[in-house]
Scaffold this motif. Structure first.
Motif, PDB file in Angstrom:
ATOM      1  N   LEU A   1       4.962   8.311   3.827  1.00 33.51           N
ATOM      2  CA  LEU A   1       5.212   8.616   2.424  1.00 33.51           C
ATOM      3  C   LEU A   1       6.345   9.619   2.256  1.00 33.51           C
ATOM      4  O   LEU A   1       7.123   9.531   1.312  1.00 33.51           O
TER       5      LEU A   1
ATOM      6  N   ASP B   1       0.826  -1.214   0.000  1.00 32.86           N
ATOM      7  CA  ASP B   1       0.000   0.000   0.000  1.00 32.86           C
ATOM      8  C   ASP B   1       0.859   1.262   0.000  1.00 32.86           C
ATOM      9  O   ASP B   1       0.578   2.226  -0.726  1.00 32.86           O
ATOM     10  N   THR B   2       1.911   1.266   0.823  1.00 30.31           N
ATOM     11  CA  THR B   2       2.769   2.448   0.914  1.00 30.31           C
ATOM     12  C   THR B   2       3.483   2.715  -0.406  1.00 30.31           C
ATOM     13  O   THR B   2       3.531   3.854  -0.888  1.00 30.31           O
TER      14      THR B   2
ATOM     15  N   ASP C   1       1.317   8.620  -6.790  1.00 30.89           N
ATOM     16  CA  ASP C   1       1.375  10.086  -6.679  1.00 30.89           C
ATOM     17  C   ASP C   1       2.329  10.690  -7.701  1.00 30.89           C
ATOM     18  O   ASP C   1       2.229  11.883  -8.023  1.00 30.89           O
TER      19      ASP C   1
ATOM     20  N   ARG D   1       0.991   3.921  -3.177  1.00 28.46           N
ATOM     21  CA  ARG D   1       0.602   5.326  -3.002  1.00 28.46           C
ATOM     22  C   ARG D   1       1.722   6.257  -3.444  1.00 28.46           C
ATOM     23  O   ARG D   1       1.487   7.246  -4.138  1.00 28.46           O
ATOM     24  N   TRP D   2       2.946   5.932  -3.065  1.00 28.30           N
ATOM     25  CA  TRP D   2       4.080   6.787  -3.438  1.00 28.30           C
ATOM     26  C   TRP D   2       4.250   6.810  -4.961  1.00 28.30           C
ATOM     27  O   TRP D   2       4.388   7.881  -5.560  1.00 28.30           O
TER      28      TRP D   2
END
Length: 330
Positions: free
Chosen positions: A295, A200-201, A208, A204-205
């Motif tokens: 993040l 998940d981390t 983005d 997301r990074w």
């Protein structure tokens, strides 16, 4: 390792030990690498294609005449045998664990040395009863991690030399050729069975920043693309051209360091010793993610070049490793 020794002017071959039992175990692992998760039907042809590419690469290696792993007496005679690198002393290894040949028994040679050997996931020196003393026949011992260094010290009362894995020690040998242009815009994903919080981390990074996540060698459904049937040369080039690397494999970290790529890694149960000690050894501990990693922390890790202190440390360890090899090979 053989190519690195050749670059030092040493005529070296890889000892081609053969075992039907080991072959069956390796083939099962190659076709079902995500166990206990089952391989999806459409991936079997891709894993088979990957295996064929590896076999083609093996055929180009400088191999000795083959001999049974269980019967080293059938091998040719050598003046020196180098044991290592990797998990040659891991008695818990799923198919190589417990073979005396890796502890020097039955090898037909005048001298035995180790280079960058490791006990891997073997947790304690207490498990070495009856095995550790076999290592006393080695004229020189070097290991690639702090865990193995401690085990040798506790069991034999010796201070082994701490050296680099051959892929880091001989970077010009391992580094794929590439254009001098800017790095590609994808993030390389290497490994499998990543924890959900890590997935998940990273997603997301990368999301983005509009970086696609490309998984090589294994299926990771959380990645944007899969390249399962990549061979070893494909892998080397793929890492060398990536924007950054996320991994839970030891050699995912190693090839990131070889190519000076930003990388983020996470421990797995089997590989925690190897990754922990490698990152400590080269002073890259902050590249290991935990559930508390934010993040913004990840952006510092993956969005910037590797700190120069890491390259300086690797350069220093290369000098140490070269000195060890020069002495051990005499």
């Amino acid at each position: 390792m053989a190519e690195g020794l050749a670059s030092m002017g040493v005529e070296a071959v890889l000892l081609e030990h053969m075992s039907d039992r080991v072959n069956r175990a390796e083939w099962r692992c190659a076709l079902q690498p995500l166990l206990p998760a089952a391989t999806v039907t459409e991936d079997y042809p891709l894993y088979k294609a990957k295996m064929r590419k590896f076999f083609q690469s093996f055929a180009r290696l400088p191999l000795s005449p083959s001999f049974p792993l269980e019967n080293p007496a059938a091998m040719d005679d050598y003046s020196l045998i180098v044991v290592g690198s990797d998990e040659v002393w891991n008695l818990r290894h799923p198919w190589y664990g417990g073979y005396p040949v890796f502890y020097g028994d039955g090898l037909r040679c005048r001298r035995i040395v180790s280079y960058a050997a490791t006990f891997g996931s073997l947790a304690s020196s207490a498990r070495l009863e009856g095995w550790a003393e076999k290592l006393r026949k080695f004229s020189h011992i070097s290991v690639r991690d702090l865990h193995s260094e401690r085990i040798i010290r506790e069991t034999l009362g010796l201070e082994p030399e701490l050296v680099l894995d051959p892929c880091l020690q001989f970077p010009l040998t391992m580094k794929a050729s590439r254009d001098d242009g800017e790095a590609a815009s994808y993030i390389a994903v290497y490994g499998h069975s990543f924890p959900t919080w890590f997935q998940d981390t990273v997603r997301r990074w990368a999301g983005d920043r509009d970086y696609p996540l490309v998984s090589i060698g294994y299926r990771n459904d959380w990645a944007d693309e899969q390249w399962i049937d990549a061979g070893p040369e494909d892998f080397a080039s793929f890492i060398s051209e990536a924007k950054a690397v996320v991994t839970n494999f030891f050699h995912g970290c190693v090839f990131s360091l070889v190519n000076e790529k930003p990388f983020a890694c996470v421990f797995s149960d089997y590989r925690s010793n190897k990754i922990r000690d490698l990152t400590r050894l080269v002073r890259a501990e902050h590249h290991v993610l935990t559930e508390d990693t934010t993040l913004s922390n990840l952006d510092v890790i993956l969005g910037n070049p590797l700190p120069p202190g890491i390259s300086q440390r690797i350069s220093s360890l290369r000098d140490t490793s070269n000195a060890y090899l020069s002495h051990a090979l005499q």
